[in-house]
Design an enzyme around this catalytic site. Sequence first.
Site, PDB file in Angstrom:
ATOM      1  N   SER A 172       1.372  -1.282  -0.076  1.00 28.07           N
ATOM      2  CA  SER A 172      -0.140   0.221  -0.296  1.00 28.07           C
ATOM      3  C   SER A 172       0.880   0.889   0.052  1.00 28.07           C
ATOM      4  CB  SER A 172      -1.187   0.160   1.042  1.00 28.07           C
ATOM      5  OG  SER A 172      -1.690  -1.022   1.428  1.00 28.07           O
TER       6      SER A 172
HETATM    7  N1  SAH Z   1      -1.448  -4.729   4.340  1.00 27.39           N
HETATM    8  C1  SAH Z   1      -0.410  -4.551   2.916  1.00 27.39           C
HETATM    9  C2  SAH Z   1      -1.041  -4.583   1.702  1.00 27.39           C
HETATM   10  C3  SAH Z   1      -1.631  -5.720   1.501  1.00 27.39           C
HETATM   11  S1  SAH Z   1      -2.705  -5.579  -0.438  1.00 27.39           S
HETATM   12  C4  SAH Z   1       0.237  -3.435   3.049  1.00 27.39           C
HETATM   13  O1  SAH Z   1       0.971  -3.483   3.955  1.00 27.39           O
HETATM   14  O2  SAH Z   1       1.106  -3.333   1.697  1.00 27.39           O
HETATM   15  C5  SAH Z   1      -3.620  -5.996  -0.121  1.00 27.39           C
HETATM   16  C6  SAH Z   1      -4.063  -7.848   0.855  1.00 27.39           C
HETATM   17  O3  SAH Z   1      -5.470  -8.365   0.620  1.00 27.39           O
HETATM   18  C7  SAH Z   1      -3.565  -8.698  -0.408  1.00 27.39           C
HETATM   19  O4  SAH Z   1      -2.138  -9.521  -0.165  1.00 27.39           O
HETATM   20  C8  SAH Z   1      -4.624  -9.985  -1.294  1.00 27.39           C
HETATM   21  O5  SAH Z   1      -3.562 -11.130  -0.990  1.00 27.39           O
HETATM   22  C9  SAH Z   1      -5.121  -9.434   0.384  1.00 27.39           C
HETATM   23  N2  SAH Z   1      -6.521 -10.455   0.139  1.00 27.39           N
HETATM   24  C10 SAH Z   1      -8.124 -10.237  -1.008  1.00 27.39           C
HETATM   25  N3  SAH Z   1      -8.151 -10.726  -0.267  1.00 27.39           N
HETATM   26  C11 SAH Z   1      -8.250 -11.795   1.047  1.00 27.39           C
HETATM   27  C12 SAH Z   1      -9.427 -12.248   1.527  1.00 27.39           C
HETATM   28  N4  SAH Z   1     -10.538 -12.113   1.053  1.00 27.39           N
HETATM   29  N5  SAH Z   1      -8.494 -12.839   2.689  1.00 27.39           N
HETATM   30  C13 SAH Z   1      -7.169 -12.548   3.095  1.00 27.39           C
HETATM   31  N6  SAH Z   1      -6.777 -11.129   2.393  1.00 27.39           N
HETATM   32  C14 SAH Z   1      -7.074 -11.326   1.573  1.00 27.39           C
END
Ligand code: SAH
Length: 221
Positions: A72
């Site tokens: 992010s």
């Molecule tokens: N928190 C991260 C950003 C992650 S992007 C950071 O600090 O940069 C969003 C994440 O959500 C991805 O890794 C994706 O695989 C996960 N994701 C998407 N759908 C999901 C679900 N239903 N359950 C758990 N994780 C999910």
Amino acid sequence: MMVQNNDRRGIGMTSARTRDRLVQRLKDNGIRSNTVLEQIRNVPRHLFVDEALASRAYEDTALPIGLGQTISQPYIVARMTEALLDGFVGEKMLEIGTGCGYQTAILAPLVKKIYTVERIPDLLRRAKQRLRELDIYNVQFRPGDGWEGWSKYAPYDAILVAAAAPTLPEQLLAQMMPEGRLIMPVGPTGRQELLMVVRKNDHYERISLGPVSFVPLVQGM
Ligand code: SAH
């Protein structure tokens, strides 16, 4: 002069300056919490992205982390963390969408215990390893579908979701402590807004924190 060996990827001397620049930019964009800004300065974001992108790690932008996912944008991480901590008195929180673990690392010293759920096991494994390397031990990891939350340790004082859903997931609302808060992007692609939901006795209060753009909260594993 002592050569500092705390930078495994050779960013070296520019690192402090580029981090200061990022912190200043977040301040200019309205981040007020010194606690949050300090964490943005402290957490080595370059260790969370691919080596080839390390030189861009302190830009205020989302970057690819493999498997079609992104780390992010720092401003968004700061904004969500600020919103979550404002009025947060509890100790237990749930994070959905661990990804590379950057948001988790920002939060870890600020709360007592984090439970984090990620649907891509490979990302979760790498996040776990990174956080260990950074001496972060108050996090429990689970591969799973975030739509279901993590009922075993519910209710949570706060829930933070890093992926967007068309509607608020029922199970997450049910896993909130009274007066607990949920920070989450909601809405269709192109029209998402970041919501803060506070659980009151007989209803949930919603406050919009503005338009955002997140990857979707995928259904199922
Ligand atoms: N928190 C991260 C950003 C992650 S992007 C950071 O600090 O940069 C969003 C994440 O959500 C991805 O890794 C994706 O695989 C996960 N994701 C998407 N759908 C999901 C679900 N239903 N359950 C758990 N994780 C999910």
